[in-house]
Design a protein around this motif. Structure first.
Motif, PDB file in Angstrom:
ATOM      1  N   ASP A  24     -11.591 -30.208 -22.077  1.00  0.00           N
ATOM      2  CA  ASP A  24     -11.435 -29.038 -22.915  1.00  0.00           C
ATOM      3  C   ASP A  24     -10.172 -28.305 -22.467  1.00  0.00           C
ATOM      4  O   ASP A  24      -9.863 -28.295 -21.269  1.00  0.00           O
ATOM      5  N   ASP A  26      -9.977 -25.370 -22.018  1.00  0.00           N
ATOM      6  CA  ASP A  26     -10.536 -24.485 -20.988  1.00  0.00           C
ATOM      7  C   ASP A  26     -11.019 -25.397 -19.860  1.00  0.00           C
ATOM      8  O   ASP A  26     -12.108 -25.954 -19.913  1.00  0.00           O
ATOM      9  N   ASN A  29     -14.623 -25.692 -18.321  1.00  0.00           N
ATOM     10  CA  ASN A  29     -15.770 -26.174 -19.088  1.00  0.00           C
ATOM     11  C   ASN A  29     -16.219 -27.531 -18.545  1.00  0.00           C
ATOM     12  O   ASN A  29     -15.773 -28.581 -18.999  1.00  0.00           O
ATOM     13  N   ASN A  80     -21.416 -24.755 -24.678  1.00  0.00           N
ATOM     14  CA  ASN A  80     -20.083 -25.251 -24.327  1.00  0.00           C
ATOM     15  C   ASN A  80     -19.647 -26.471 -25.127  1.00  0.00           C
ATOM     16  O   ASN A  80     -18.654 -27.104 -24.789  1.00  0.00           O
TER      17      ASN A  80
END
Length: 134
Positions: A24, A26, A29, A80
Protein backbone atom coordinates in the motif's frame (compact mmCIF):
# COMPACT_ATOMS: atom_id res chain seq x y z
CA UNK A 1 24.35 -29.79 -9.05
CA UNK A 2 25.20 -26.09 -9.17
CA UNK A 3 22.38 -25.57 -11.71
CA UNK A 4 19.87 -27.21 -9.36
CA UNK A 5 20.87 -24.84 -6.57
CA UNK A 6 20.47 -21.87 -8.89
CA UNK A 7 17.04 -23.01 -10.03
CA UNK A 8 15.99 -23.62 -6.42
CA UNK A 9 17.15 -20.14 -5.42
CA UNK A 10 15.22 -18.61 -8.32
CA UNK A 11 12.07 -20.54 -7.43
CA UNK A 12 12.24 -19.58 -3.76
CA UNK A 13 12.92 -15.95 -4.66
CA UNK A 14 9.83 -15.87 -6.91
CA UNK A 15 7.68 -17.38 -4.17
CA UNK A 16 9.00 -14.98 -1.53
CA UNK A 17 8.46 -11.98 -3.80
CA UNK A 18 4.90 -13.13 -4.55
CA UNK A 19 4.04 -13.17 -0.83
CA UNK A 20 5.21 -9.56 -0.50
CA UNK A 21 4.72 -7.88 -3.90
CA UNK A 22 1.62 -5.88 -2.89
CA UNK A 23 2.39 -2.73 -0.94
CA UNK A 24 0.00 0.00 0.00
CA UNK A 25 1.27 3.54 -0.57
CA UNK A 26 0.71 3.81 3.20
CA UNK A 27 3.68 1.64 4.16
CA UNK A 28 2.32 1.17 7.69
CA UNK A 29 -0.61 -0.90 6.36
CA UNK A 30 0.55 -4.39 7.36
CA UNK A 31 -2.66 -5.87 5.95
CA UNK A 32 -1.52 -4.95 2.46
CA UNK A 33 2.19 -5.69 2.79
CA UNK A 34 1.77 -9.42 2.35
CA UNK A 35 -1.07 -11.52 1.03
CA UNK A 36 -3.66 -13.81 2.50
CA UNK A 37 -5.08 -16.65 0.41
CA UNK A 38 -8.44 -18.28 1.02
CA UNK A 39 -9.07 -21.76 -0.34
CA UNK A 40 -5.62 -22.10 -1.83
CA UNK A 41 -4.30 -25.40 -3.07
CA UNK A 42 -3.83 -27.81 -0.17
CA UNK A 43 -0.43 -28.93 -1.44
CA UNK A 44 0.92 -25.36 -1.39
CA UNK A 45 -0.52 -24.18 1.95
CA UNK A 46 2.37 -25.51 3.98
CA UNK A 47 2.05 -24.74 7.70
CA UNK A 48 -0.88 -22.35 7.03
CA UNK A 49 1.42 -20.03 5.10
CA UNK A 50 -1.65 -18.78 3.22
CA UNK A 51 -2.32 -16.66 6.32
CA UNK A 52 0.84 -14.76 5.53
CA UNK A 53 -0.10 -11.51 7.29
CA UNK A 54 -0.60 -13.50 10.49
CA UNK A 55 2.85 -15.05 9.96
CA UNK A 56 4.27 -11.49 10.09
CA UNK A 57 2.07 -10.26 12.94
CA UNK A 58 2.83 -13.28 15.13
CA UNK A 59 6.14 -14.76 13.95
CA UNK A 60 6.35 -17.00 17.02
CA UNK A 61 2.79 -18.34 16.80
CA UNK A 62 2.33 -21.99 16.01
CA UNK A 63 0.99 -22.43 12.47
CA UNK A 64 -2.14 -24.17 13.75
CA UNK A 65 -3.15 -20.86 15.40
CA UNK A 66 -3.02 -18.81 12.18
CA UNK A 67 -6.74 -19.17 11.25
CA UNK A 68 -7.80 -18.14 14.77
CA UNK A 69 -5.43 -15.17 14.75
CA UNK A 70 -6.79 -14.11 11.37
CA UNK A 71 -10.32 -14.11 12.79
CA UNK A 72 -9.12 -12.13 15.82
CA UNK A 73 -8.05 -9.30 13.48
CA UNK A 74 -10.79 -9.66 10.85
CA UNK A 75 -12.12 -6.12 11.49
CA UNK A 76 -8.66 -4.67 10.83
CA UNK A 77 -8.42 -6.68 7.60
CA UNK A 78 -11.71 -5.07 6.52
CA UNK A 79 -10.74 -1.55 7.60
CA UNK A 80 -7.38 -1.73 5.80
CA UNK A 81 -8.62 -3.39 2.59
CA UNK A 82 -6.30 -6.33 3.11
CA UNK A 83 -4.76 -7.97 0.07
CA UNK A 84 -6.68 -11.25 0.01
CA UNK A 85 -7.17 -13.65 -2.87
CA UNK A 86 -9.20 -16.82 -3.26
CA UNK A 87 -8.27 -20.04 -5.01
CA UNK A 88 -4.69 -19.31 -5.97
CA UNK A 89 -1.12 -19.92 -4.80
CA UNK A 90 2.18 -18.03 -4.65
CA UNK A 91 3.50 -19.14 -8.04
CA UNK A 92 0.31 -18.05 -9.78
CA UNK A 93 0.49 -14.72 -7.93
CA UNK A 94 4.07 -14.32 -9.18
CA UNK A 95 3.19 -14.92 -12.82
CA UNK A 96 0.00 -12.85 -12.72
CA UNK A 97 2.01 -9.95 -11.26
CA UNK A 98 4.88 -10.02 -13.75
CA UNK A 99 2.44 -10.45 -16.64
CA UNK A 100 0.29 -7.59 -15.27
CA UNK A 101 -2.92 -9.66 -15.29
CA UNK A 102 -4.85 -7.19 -13.15
CA UNK A 103 -8.26 -8.43 -14.32
CA UNK A 104 -7.42 -11.96 -13.17
CA UNK A 105 -6.33 -10.56 -9.82
CA UNK A 106 -9.68 -8.74 -9.62
CA UNK A 107 -11.48 -12.05 -10.24
CA UNK A 108 -9.58 -13.66 -7.36
CA UNK A 109 -9.62 -10.67 -4.97
CA UNK A 110 -11.64 -10.98 -1.77
CA UNK A 111 -13.21 -7.69 -0.66
CA UNK A 112 -14.16 -8.37 2.95
CA UNK A 113 -16.03 -5.07 3.10
CA UNK A 114 -18.14 -5.89 0.06
CA UNK A 115 -17.97 -2.23 -0.95
CA UNK A 116 -15.41 -2.14 -3.77
CA UNK A 117 -16.43 -2.16 -7.40
CA UNK A 118 -14.48 -4.31 -9.85
CA UNK A 119 -12.86 -1.14 -11.23
CA UNK A 120 -11.79 -0.12 -7.71
CA UNK A 121 -10.32 -3.59 -7.09
CA UNK A 122 -8.30 -3.41 -10.32
CA UNK A 123 -7.07 0.06 -9.29
CA UNK A 124 -6.17 -1.15 -5.79
CA UNK A 125 -4.22 -4.13 -7.12
CA UNK A 126 -2.47 -2.00 -9.75
CA UNK A 127 -1.52 0.67 -7.22
CA UNK A 128 -0.17 -1.83 -4.71
CA UNK A 129 1.90 -3.62 -7.34
CA UNK A 130 3.28 -0.37 -8.71
CA UNK A 131 4.27 0.72 -5.23
CA UNK A 132 6.39 -2.43 -5.05
CA UNK A 133 8.17 -2.60 -8.37
CA UNK A 134 6.98 -0.63 -11.38
Amino acid sequence: QRRVHGESALLLSAINWAWHCFLDPDVTNVYASSITIFEGAANTNILNEDYHVVHHQYPGAHWTQHPRLFEKHRDEYVANQATIFRGTHAMEIFFLAILKKYDVFADKFVDLSGKLTRKEVVQLVTTRLRTCSW
